[in-house]
Design a protein around this motif. Structure first.
Motif, PDB file in Angstrom:
ATOM      1  N   MET A   1       0.822  -1.422  -0.062  1.00 60.05           N
ATOM      2  CA  MET A   1       0.145   0.140  -0.277  1.00 60.05           C
ATOM      3  C   MET A   1       1.121   1.387  -0.349  1.00 60.05           C
ATOM      4  O   MET A   1       2.004   1.471   0.770  1.00 60.05           O
ATOM      5  CB  MET A   1      -1.070   0.036   1.797  1.00 60.05           C
ATOM      6  CG  MET A   1      -2.357  -0.202   1.019  1.00 60.05           C
ATOM      7  SD  MET A   1      -3.187  -0.112   2.717  1.00 60.05           S
ATOM      8  CE  MET A   1      -4.651   0.430   1.974  1.00 60.05           C
ATOM      9  N   LYS A   2       0.116   2.547  -0.651  1.00 58.57           N
ATOM     10  CA  LYS A   2       1.360   3.317  -0.842  1.00 58.57           C
ATOM     11  C   LYS A   2       0.506   4.730   1.009  1.00 58.57           C
ATOM     12  O   LYS A   2      -0.677   4.247   1.065  1.00 58.57           O
ATOM     13  CB  LYS A   2       0.799   4.515  -2.150  1.00 58.57           C
ATOM     14  CG  LYS A   2       1.486   3.519  -3.181  1.00 58.57           C
ATOM     15  CD  LYS A   2       1.114   3.929  -4.372  1.00 58.57           C
ATOM     16  CE  LYS A   2       1.925   3.495  -5.713  1.00 58.57           C
ATOM     17  NZ  LYS A   2       1.638   4.021  -7.471  1.00 58.57           N
ATOM     18  N   LYS A   3       1.194   5.878   0.730  1.00 58.90           N
ATOM     19  CA  LYS A   3       1.089   6.386   1.777  1.00 58.90           C
ATOM     20  C   LYS A   3      -0.274   7.585   1.259  1.00 58.90           C
ATOM     21  O   LYS A   3      -1.849   7.151   2.184  1.00 58.90           O
ATOM     22  CB  LYS A   3       1.733   7.326   2.305  1.00 58.90           C
ATOM     23  CG  LYS A   3       1.399   7.907   3.285  1.00 58.90           C
ATOM     24  CD  LYS A   3       2.536   9.327   3.784  1.00 58.90           C
ATOM     25  CE  LYS A   3       2.357  10.273   5.065  1.00 58.90           C
ATOM     26  NZ  LYS A   3       3.318  11.421   4.967  1.00 58.90           N
ATOM     27  N   ALA A   4      -0.325   7.397   0.427  1.00 57.20           N
ATOM     28  CA  ALA A   4      -2.094   7.744  -0.298  1.00 57.20           C
ATOM     29  C   ALA A   4      -2.997   7.394  -0.585  1.00 57.20           C
ATOM     30  O   ALA A   4      -3.993   7.406  -0.692  1.00 57.20           O
ATOM     31  CB  ALA A   4      -1.636   8.220  -1.805  1.00 57.20           C
ATOM     32  N   ASP A   5      -2.633   6.097  -0.227  1.00 59.61           N
ATOM     33  CA  ASP A   5      -4.301   4.909  -0.086  1.00 59.61           C
ATOM     34  C   ASP A   5      -4.404   4.998   1.565  1.00 59.61           C
ATOM     35  O   ASP A   5      -5.834   4.235   1.211  1.00 59.61           O
ATOM     36  CB  ASP A   5      -3.792   3.584  -1.265  1.00 59.61           C
ATOM     37  CG  ASP A   5      -3.611   3.452  -2.137  1.00 59.61           C
ATOM     38  OD1 ASP A   5      -3.964   4.771  -3.034  1.00 59.61           O
ATOM     39  OD2 ASP A   5      -2.445   2.931  -2.277  1.00 59.61           O
ATOM     40  N   VAL A   6      -3.887   5.285   2.577  1.00 57.99           N
ATOM     41  CA  VAL A   6      -4.060   5.142   3.796  1.00 57.99           C
ATOM     42  C   VAL A   6      -4.888   6.305   4.150  1.00 57.99           C
ATOM     43  O   VAL A   6      -4.423   7.706   4.189  1.00 57.99           O
ATOM     44  CB  VAL A   6      -2.951   4.965   4.296  1.00 57.99           C
ATOM     45  CG1 VAL A   6      -3.364   4.744   5.891  1.00 57.99           C
ATOM     46  CG2 VAL A   6      -2.023   3.669   3.706  1.00 57.99           C
ATOM     47  N   GLU A   7      -6.038   6.155   5.441  1.00 54.38           N
ATOM     48  CA  GLU A   7      -7.008   6.823   5.428  1.00 54.38           C
ATOM     49  C   GLU A   7      -6.990   6.695   6.883  1.00 54.38           C
ATOM     50  O   GLU A   7      -6.754   5.925   7.727  1.00 54.38           O
ATOM     51  CB  GLU A   7      -8.295   6.981   5.216  1.00 54.38           C
ATOM     52  CG  GLU A   7      -7.600   7.781   3.853  1.00 54.38           C
ATOM     53  CD  GLU A   7      -9.480   7.589   2.829  1.00 54.38           C
ATOM     54  OE1 GLU A   7     -10.044   7.716   3.326  1.00 54.38           O
ATOM     55  OE2 GLU A   7      -9.593   7.845   2.175  1.00 54.38           O
ATOM     56  N   LEU A   8      -7.430   7.375   7.291  1.00 54.03           N
ATOM     57  CA  LEU A   8      -7.624   7.996   9.285  1.00 54.03           C
ATOM     58  C   LEU A   8      -8.920   7.341   9.336  1.00 54.03           C
ATOM     59  O   LEU A   8      -9.743   7.326   8.576  1.00 54.03           O
ATOM     60  CB  LEU A   8      -7.679   8.975   9.959  1.00 54.03           C
ATOM     61  CG  LEU A   8      -6.508   9.259   9.971  1.00 54.03           C
ATOM     62  CD1 LEU A   8      -6.679  10.986  10.703  1.00 54.03           C
ATOM     63  CD2 LEU A   8      -5.543   8.782  10.952  1.00 54.03           C
ATOM     64  N   GLY A   9      -9.047   5.665  10.235  1.00 55.61           N
ATOM     65  CA  GLY A   9     -10.625   5.260  10.485  1.00 55.61           C
ATOM     66  C   GLY A   9     -10.324   4.029   9.518  1.00 55.61           C
ATOM     67  O   GLY A   9     -11.313   3.348   9.751  1.00 55.61           O
ATOM     68  N   LYS A  63       4.448  -0.936   3.581  1.00 52.94           N
ATOM     69  CA  LYS A  63       4.269  -2.403   2.499  1.00 52.94           C
ATOM     70  C   LYS A  63       4.502  -3.325   3.168  1.00 52.94           C
ATOM     71  O   LYS A  63       3.754  -4.450   2.439  1.00 52.94           O
ATOM     72  CB  LYS A  63       6.092  -2.829   1.751  1.00 52.94           C
ATOM     73  CG  LYS A  63       6.465  -2.605   3.829  1.00 52.94           C
ATOM     74  CD  LYS A  63       8.166  -2.698   3.119  1.00 52.94           C
ATOM     75  CE  LYS A  63       9.087  -3.437   4.653  1.00 52.94           C
ATOM     76  NZ  LYS A  63      10.487  -3.269   3.780  1.00 52.94           N
ATOM     77  N   ASN A  64       3.629  -3.179   4.729  1.00 50.05           N
ATOM     78  CA  ASN A  64       2.998  -4.543   4.797  1.00 50.05           C
ATOM     79  C   ASN A  64       1.527  -4.261   5.411  1.00 50.05           C
ATOM     80  O   ASN A  64       1.021  -5.318   6.400  1.00 50.05           O
ATOM     81  CB  ASN A  64       3.614  -4.885   6.319  1.00 50.05           C
ATOM     82  CG  ASN A  64       5.335  -5.230   6.304  1.00 50.05           C
ATOM     83  OD1 ASN A  64       5.659  -6.271   5.223  1.00 50.05           O
ATOM     84  ND2 ASN A  64       5.744  -4.969   7.033  1.00 50.05           N
ATOM     85  N   MET A  65       1.038  -3.107   3.988  1.00 44.74           N
ATOM     86  CA  MET A  65      -0.474  -3.309   4.332  1.00 44.74           C
ATOM     87  C   MET A  65      -1.182  -3.585   3.529  1.00 44.74           C
ATOM     88  O   MET A  65      -0.854  -3.571   2.159  1.00 44.74           O
ATOM     89  CB  MET A  65      -1.000  -1.777   5.228  1.00 44.74           C
ATOM     90  CG  MET A  65      -0.706  -1.434   6.454  1.00 44.74           C
ATOM     91  SD  MET A  65      -1.284   0.567   6.732  1.00 44.74           S
ATOM     92  CE  MET A  65       0.007   0.360   7.482  1.00 44.74           C
ATOM     93  N   LYS A  66      -2.136  -4.353   3.313  1.00 46.34           N
ATOM     94  CA  LYS A  66      -3.538  -3.903   2.564  1.00 46.34           C
ATOM     95  C   LYS A  66      -4.607  -4.183   2.980  1.00 46.34           C
ATOM     96  O   LYS A  66      -5.260  -4.055   3.931  1.00 46.34           O
ATOM     97  CB  LYS A  66      -3.701  -5.610   1.677  1.00 46.34           C
ATOM     98  CG  LYS A  66      -2.309  -6.123   1.566  1.00 46.34           C
ATOM     99  CD  LYS A  66      -2.355  -7.027   1.345  1.00 46.34           C
ATOM    100  CE  LYS A  66      -0.913  -8.711   0.744  1.00 46.34           C
ATOM    101  NZ  LYS A  66      -1.005 -10.407   0.738  1.00 46.34           N
ATOM    102  N   PRO A  67      -5.600  -3.624   1.783  1.00 43.75           N
ATOM    103  CA  PRO A  67      -7.174  -3.316   1.910  1.00 43.75           C
ATOM    104  C   PRO A  67      -7.702  -4.113   2.520  1.00 43.75           C
ATOM    105  O   PRO A  67      -7.587  -5.739   2.585  1.00 43.75           O
ATOM    106  CB  PRO A  67      -7.419  -3.146   0.938  1.00 43.75           C
ATOM    107  CG  PRO A  67      -6.528  -2.490  -0.308  1.00 43.75           C
ATOM    108  CD  PRO A  67      -5.402  -3.512   0.469  1.00 43.75           C
ATOM    109  N   ALA A  68      -8.382  -4.055   3.801  1.00 47.98           N
ATOM    110  CA  ALA A  68      -9.416  -5.368   4.373  1.00 47.98           C
ATOM    111  C   ALA A  68     -10.408  -5.719   3.951  1.00 47.98           C
ATOM    112  O   ALA A  68     -11.064  -4.803   2.977  1.00 47.98           O
ATOM    113  CB  ALA A  68      -9.664  -4.739   5.972  1.00 47.98           C
ATOM    114  N   ARG A  69     -10.545  -7.108   4.323  1.00 47.14           N
ATOM    115  CA  ARG A  69     -11.592  -7.889   3.993  1.00 47.14           C
ATOM    116  C   ARG A  69     -12.163  -8.553   4.918  1.00 47.14           C
ATOM    117  O   ARG A  69     -11.441  -8.211   6.143  1.00 47.14           O
ATOM    118  CB  ARG A  69     -11.181  -8.761   3.010  1.00 47.14           C
ATOM    119  CG  ARG A  69     -10.925  -8.357   1.780  1.00 47.14           C
ATOM    120  CD  ARG A  69     -10.691  -9.280   0.244  1.00 47.14           C
ATOM    121  NE  ARG A  69     -10.223  -9.024  -1.207  1.00 47.14           N
ATOM    122  CZ  ARG A  69      -9.407  -9.208  -1.253  1.00 47.14           C
ATOM    123  NH1 ARG A  69      -8.493 -10.155  -1.174  1.00 47.14           N
ATOM    124  NH2 ARG A  69      -9.038  -8.438  -2.562  1.00 47.14           N
ATOM    125  N   ALA A  70     -13.345  -9.215   4.765  1.00 41.00           N
ATOM    126  CA  ALA A  70     -13.099  -9.953   6.067  1.00 41.00           C
ATOM    127  C   ALA A  70     -12.179 -11.191   6.355  1.00 41.00           C
ATOM    128  O   ALA A  70     -11.424 -11.758   6.137  1.00 41.00           O
ATOM    129  CB  ALA A  70     -14.661 -10.902   5.751  1.00 41.00           C
TER     130      ALA A  70
END
Length: 114
Positions: A1-9, A63-70
């Motif tokens: 993931m990139k910083k631009a893709d990460v949002e608070l909450g 780099k160790n994050m991905k958008p969440a799924r269930a």
């Protein structure tokens, strides 16, 4: 993931290179230059002790994050359910004596004067 893709909450799946053995799910609480502070919300039973020691928070690289799924086979962190009940007021010993006297006076017939 990139910083631009990460949002608070935002809820993300992440892995820790050192602290935790399995992948976990967390909510982004703070964003740094190359990482984010996550509040761990769902994790594997194997990591329960480590997560508790970390106070359910961990800084993870983007780099160790991905958008969440269930979450799969993960222990969901329970929320604190607080219930409020009304409690009857307690009666002090002095008040009990007064109540007994009042009841006796009500039961005893009033004397008529001549």
């Amino acid at each position: 993931m990139k910083k631009a893709d990460v949002e608070l909450g935002a809820v993300v799946n992440a892995k820790s290179e050192e602290e935790l053995k399995k992948q976990f799910q967390g909510t982004v609480e703070k964003i740094y230059e190359n990482s984010a502070l996550l509040a761990i919300t769902s994790f594997d039973d194997v990591d329960a002790a480590a997560v508790s020691d970390l106070n359910y928070k961990l800084v993870v690289s983007f780099k160790n994050m991905k958008p969440a799924r269930a979450a799969k086979k993960a222990k969901a962190l329970s929320t604190n359910n607080v219930t409020i009940e009304k409690v009857a007021p307690t009666i002090k010993a002095d008040d009990k004596d007064k109540e007994k006297k009042e009841k006796k006076e009500k039961k005893a017939p009033a004397k008529k004067s001549k």
